[in-house]
Design an enzyme around this catalytic site. Structure first.
Site, mmCIF file in Angstrom:
data_model
loop_
_atom_site.group_PDB
_atom_site.id
_atom_site.type_symbol
_atom_site.label_atom_id
_atom_site.label_comp_id
_atom_site.label_asym_id
_atom_site.label_seq_id
_atom_site.Cartn_x
_atom_site.Cartn_y
_atom_site.Cartn_z
ATOM 1 N N SER A 1 0.837 -1.200 0.000
ATOM 2 C CA SER A 1 0.000 0.000 0.000
ATOM 3 C C SER A 1 0.869 1.246 0.000
ATOM 4 C CB SER A 1 -0.954 -0.017 1.186
ATOM 5 O OG SER A 1 -0.241 -0.140 2.383
ATOM 6 N N CYS A 2 0.234 2.358 -0.220
ATOM 7 C CA CYS A 2 0.860 3.661 -0.340
ATOM 8 C C CYS A 2 1.862 3.885 0.807
ATOM 9 C CB CYS A 2 -0.232 4.719 -0.308
ATOM 10 S SG CYS A 2 0.311 6.342 -0.752
ATOM 11 N N PRO A 3 3.070 4.374 0.613
ATOM 12 C CA PRO A 3 3.654 4.843 -0.649
ATOM 13 C C PRO A 3 4.537 3.807 -1.352
ATOM 14 C CG PRO A 3 5.063 5.511 1.145
ATOM 15 C CD PRO A 3 3.959 4.661 1.744
ATOM 16 N N GLY B 1 1.956 4.381 6.271
ATOM 17 C CA GLY B 1 1.292 4.725 5.017
ATOM 18 C C GLY B 1 -0.064 5.354 5.250
ATOM 19 N N ASP C 1 -3.384 -1.362 -4.722
ATOM 20 C CA ASP C 1 -3.695 -0.168 -3.932
ATOM 21 C C ASP C 1 -4.393 0.878 -4.809
ATOM 22 O OD1 ASP C 1 -3.704 1.599 -1.773
ATOM 23 O OD2 ASP C 1 -1.892 2.567 -2.509
#
Lengths: 77, 382
Positions: A15-17, B300, A42
């Site tokens: 998932s991000c980033p 995140g 994602d």
């Protein structure tokens, strides 16, 4: 997509980033004109990948989405 | 009819621009201020953590019910709003991270939970709403968050070199929903949204209208955050990560509207003049900001970003939510810090005009930095 990728990057579950970081890093290693196929899950990546590629001079050829999995085809510039 | 379909797709299926999310959240934050109190998120996490430790027999005092605690309603409403928005857009799905990422989620949450105690709040209460309150601690936490984000990205860069196999995609991921489930999902989303609209009425029947309104506004904030993916972490991170500065500029617009909105409320006498000043102006806000910023890069997601991703089914952020609730609750319960004092910027600067100019100048510096860095990429780490 008709293109055959030179490198395939599995980003599923990240998932991000992390997806954007890994795509950015991989593109740096590749030669101009090669094609990267990144596969991720994602939703944020779909949003950001186009602009990030453009800024670094790469071309996002297309995004294919199916069943929550997205495939990003990127041509290095 | 096809025009309506286009509009529907544009609003509920396609992503909104990031700046639109900023404007929407600034509006909701001002409305919350009018309705009852400034927008804050970490208090909700703490209420849930308090309940866990109360039920486990560790705490003596029973916390306020999560259905009535205004903090819990703001945070819980955000999760539910994001959940319904993700159902409607067809993006809901449980996404299982690789174990290494899950661990980063847990640790990132714990780090944020601790940092938020030092700073007095998370990115929403400690930074966003605190700047709107013209509290010095908000500006100091902003500086801390920038440093923490930078350090967090340094770590991620190191990690990709040192343990490359740990941060690979693992193929374990989404469980594709069956055709029928997929077809029903948007309807469930819509039922939730309609229910949320009736919350003030339902709560009002039990003399809790205020709580109903707060739950409704929290729900709205979740829809806006999910549709625009308005991630605070991204605004701090992007200049160092990709060099893009557009999210900083959107954050500036949001902050500008929020500061002006709240200042007008104070001028009209609707809100007390020196409300929501955190007594963390000093090392508390700076160090807390650094720690919190580092944690949000690891996880995140920040205080609010974690919640909207929980709403769309991301397992990593569910782990973050749990560890952040636990650590924040325990730290607040057992340790008592005082690393600063409350400073009202108009007092510090001698006038309201001076205070507004100071806030504007600091935020404009951030915008200028993001534009300059977009050209030069001097601070881009990757």
């Amino acid at each position: 997509m008709e293109e055959t990728p030179d490198v395939t990057l599995d980003l599923k579950g990240l998932s991000c980033p992390m997806p954007i970081l890994k795509i950015k890093k991989q593109l740096k290693k590749m030669n101009s004109g090669q094609i990267l196929l990144a596969i991720g899950t994602d939703p944020g990546t779909t949003n950001d990948v186009g602009r990030t590629c453009e800024k670094d001079g790469h071309e996002l050829l297309g995004i294919e989405e199916e069943g929550g999995v997205a495939k990003y085809y990127i041509k290095t510039g | 009819m096809s025009v309506m379909k286009d509009v529907y797709r544009q609003v509920f299926v396609k992503e909104w621009p990031y700046w639109a999310g900023g404007i929407g959240l600034a509006a909701i934050a001002v409305l919350l201020w009018v309705a009852d109190q400034p927008w804050g998120i970490i208090g909700g996490y703490r209420n849930w953590g308090d309940w866990f430790f109360y039920l486990a027999g560790l705490y003596d005092k029973m916390p306020v019910s999560p259905l009535l605690s205004t903090k819990s309603l703001m945070a819980g409403g955000l999760v539910l709003g994001a959940f319904s928005a993700s159902l409607i857009s067809g993006q809901f799905g449980f996404r299982m991270p690789p174990w290494w990422e899950l661990g980063k989620g847990v640790i990132g949450g714990a780090v944020m939970g601790f940092g938020a105690v030092l700073a007095g709040g998370c990115n929403v209460g400690g930074f966003f709403s605190n700047i709107a309150a013209l509290s010095l601690s908000g500006l100091l936490m902003w500086a801390g968050l920038l440093i923490g984000t930078f350090l967090g990205l340094k770590y991620l860069g190191w990690e990709m070199e040192a343990v490359p196999s740990a941060v690979m995609g693992r193929g374990v991921n989404i469980k594709p929903a069956g055709k029928t489930v997929k077809a029903i999902q948007p309807y469930i989303g819509w039922i939730l949204i309609v229910t949320a609209m009736f919350c003030p009425l339902i709560y009002g029947n039990h003399y809790y209208t205020k709580q109903g309104i707060i739950l409704f506004l929290g729900f709205m904030s979740g829809i806006v955050m999910h549709r625009s993916r308005f991630c605070f972490a991204a605004a701090f991170r992007d200049p160092f990560m990709t060099g893009e500065g557009d999210k900083v500029r959107s954050m500036f617009v949001a902050l500008f509207l929020y500061v002006i909105g709240v200042s007008l409320l104070k001028w009209k006498g609707i809100s007390p003049e020196t409300w929501y000043l955190f007594s963390t102006a000093g090392w508390g806000a700076v160090v807390g900001g650094i720690i919190f910023g580092f944690g949000m890069i690891l996880a995140g997601g920040c205080g609010s970003g974690t919640l909207f991703r929980v709403g769309e089914g991301q397992i990593k952020l569910i782990a973050t939510l749990i560890s952040m609730s636990f650590v924040n609750s325990l730290t607040k319960h057992y340790l008592h810090f005082k690393f600063g004092e409350s400073v009202f910027l108009p007092d510090l600067m001698g006038s309201w005009t001076g205070a507004l100019i100071l806030v504007l100048a600091v935020m404009l510096f951030w915008v200028w930095f993001s534009c300059w860095n977009e050209e030069n990429e001097k601070f881009v780490l990757f």
